[in-house]
Structure formats: structure tokens, C-alpha cells
Scaffold this motif. Sequence first.
Motif, PDB file in Angstrom:
ATOM      1  N   HIS A 173      -6.648  73.285 -33.176  1.00  0.00           N
ATOM      2  CA  HIS A 173      -7.348  74.015 -32.105  1.00  0.00           C
ATOM      3  C   HIS A 173      -6.581  73.917 -30.786  1.00  0.00           C
ATOM      4  O   HIS A 173      -6.386  74.921 -30.102  1.00  0.00           O
ATOM      5  CB  HIS A 173      -8.767  73.455 -31.955  1.00  0.00           C
TER       6      HIS A 173
ATOM      7  N   LEU B  78      -3.324  75.959 -30.955  1.00  0.00           N
ATOM      8  CA  LEU B  78      -3.565  77.401 -30.837  1.00  0.00           C
ATOM      9  C   LEU B  78      -4.024  77.778 -29.432  1.00  0.00           C
ATOM     10  O   LEU B  78      -3.634  78.824 -28.903  1.00  0.00           O
ATOM     11  CB  LEU B  78      -4.598  77.840 -31.876  1.00  0.00           C
ATOM     12  N   ALA B  79      -4.827  76.931 -28.815  1.00  0.00           N
ATOM     13  CA  ALA B  79      -5.293  77.209 -27.446  1.00  0.00           C
ATOM     14  C   ALA B  79      -4.127  77.181 -26.475  1.00  0.00           C
ATOM     15  O   ALA B  79      -4.016  78.036 -25.592  1.00  0.00           O
ATOM     16  CB  ALA B  79      -6.361  76.191 -27.031  1.00  0.00           C
ATOM     17  N   ARG B  80      -3.240  76.217 -26.618  1.00  0.00           N
ATOM     18  CA  ARG B  80      -2.070  76.133 -25.732  1.00  0.00           C
ATOM     19  C   ARG B  80      -1.130  77.304 -25.968  1.00  0.00           C
ATOM     20  O   ARG B  80      -0.535  77.818 -25.043  1.00  0.00           O
ATOM     21  CB  ARG B  80      -1.317  74.812 -25.957  1.00  0.00           C
ATOM     22  N   ALA B  81      -0.986  77.716 -27.228  1.00  0.00           N
ATOM     23  CA  ALA B  81      -0.080  78.820 -27.548  1.00  0.00           C
ATOM     24  C   ALA B  81      -0.580  80.144 -26.959  1.00  0.00           C
ATOM     25  O   ALA B  81       0.222  81.022 -26.644  1.00  0.00           O
ATOM     26  CB  ALA B  81       0.062  78.954 -29.061  1.00  0.00           C
ATOM     27  N   SER B  82      -1.899  80.254 -26.775  1.00  0.00           N
ATOM     28  CA  SER B  82      -2.450  81.507 -26.255  1.00  0.00           C
ATOM     29  C   SER B  82      -2.413  81.569 -24.727  1.00  0.00           C
ATOM     30  O   SER B  82      -2.752  82.587 -24.152  1.00  0.00           O
ATOM     31  CB  SER B  82      -3.883  81.701 -26.743  1.00  0.00           C
ATOM     32  N   LEU B  83      -2.018  80.485 -24.054  1.00  0.00           N
ATOM     33  CA  LEU B  83      -1.973  80.484 -22.583  1.00  0.00           C
ATOM     34  C   LEU B  83      -0.802  81.264 -22.057  1.00  0.00           C
ATOM     35  O   LEU B  83       0.194  81.455 -22.523  1.00  0.00           O
ATOM     36  CB  LEU B  83      -1.918  79.048 -22.051  1.00  0.00           C
TER      37      LEU B  83
END
Length: 174
Positions: free
Chosen positions: A166, A169-174
Motif C-alpha cells: 500500500h 503504491l501510494a508513494r508511486a502515485s505521488l
Amino acid sequence: MSSSPSNSSLLHTDVRNLYSNHHHWLVNWLRRRLRNAENADDMAQDTFLYVLGKPEQVAQLREPRAWLSSIAKGLIIDRYRRQQVEQAYLQALAHVPEQDMPSPEERLILLETLTRIDALLDGLKPNVRTAFLLSRLEGLGYQAIAERLEVSVSSVEKYMATAIRHCFLARASL
């Protein structure tokens, strides 16, 4: 992708028109929900600041009020969560001896960091979130976490894998 001067001018016109046509409505909508005129005015401004960062979406809007209210709802939730984090942080600080109290600058940095961590972990199930925080913040091993949560070690392993995925994926979407 860069926009041409005429394209940029059209985007600014679209944003200006959105503001002119819907600002008053948004403020009133927020006042009904927040029951505070000052907070509603602030939240409307925050909503349009967000819109300024997305001018290309304004031109494609079919339901501007639905979009604006969706943005405002998200900002209200963010503000509420930040207040909860801040309250918990202040309660924790109340137990810190005076000589160990962080400076005002350090407190602000810590609060911002806690808020970012909270946002990063948003959406995780409570046990997954707790397992991750116990591991990363308290340094507990999987066995100790399993005992604390009253689950198996294999459940903790799954929780940690879920939390790490999680966060990635959250960091990759920033």
C-alpha cells in the motif's frame, strides 16, 4: 505537455468562469455543512486553489458543482483528519517532560510528518495499519505484534505485506 499561450489563456478563462459562476454556490454549500461562515470561506478558497492546479480538467467539466463539492468534501476530510492527528499529538506532548519538549519548529515538522504518515496509511484496515505502526514506530517483531493484536504470526506477515505494498503504491502515485 506544454500549452500554447492561447491554450493557456483559454484555461485561465475557464477557471475564472468556474470561479465566477460557482464560488457563491460553493460557499453556501460549505456553510450548510460546516455551520461556520469563516471555515466555509476558507474551504472554498482551498477548493479553488486546488482547481488552479488542475485547469485542464475545468474545460472538460460536465457537472462543475459535483466536481467542486467532491473536491471540497475531500478537503474537509483532510482537515478533520489533520485535526485528529494534531489533537493526538498534543495529548502525547502533554506527557513529555519540559526538558525533553521539542522546539516549536520541531513540533511543526513532527506534526507535518505525522499528518503525511496518516494520509499515506489511509485506507488500510485497522489491524493492518496497527501492525505496520507497531513494527515501524515501536520496533516490535512479528511475534510481539501477533500477541498484541491476538492474531497469528502469519496474519501479521500478511498485514505487513499489505501495508508495505500500500505504501509503495501510494508513494508511486505521488
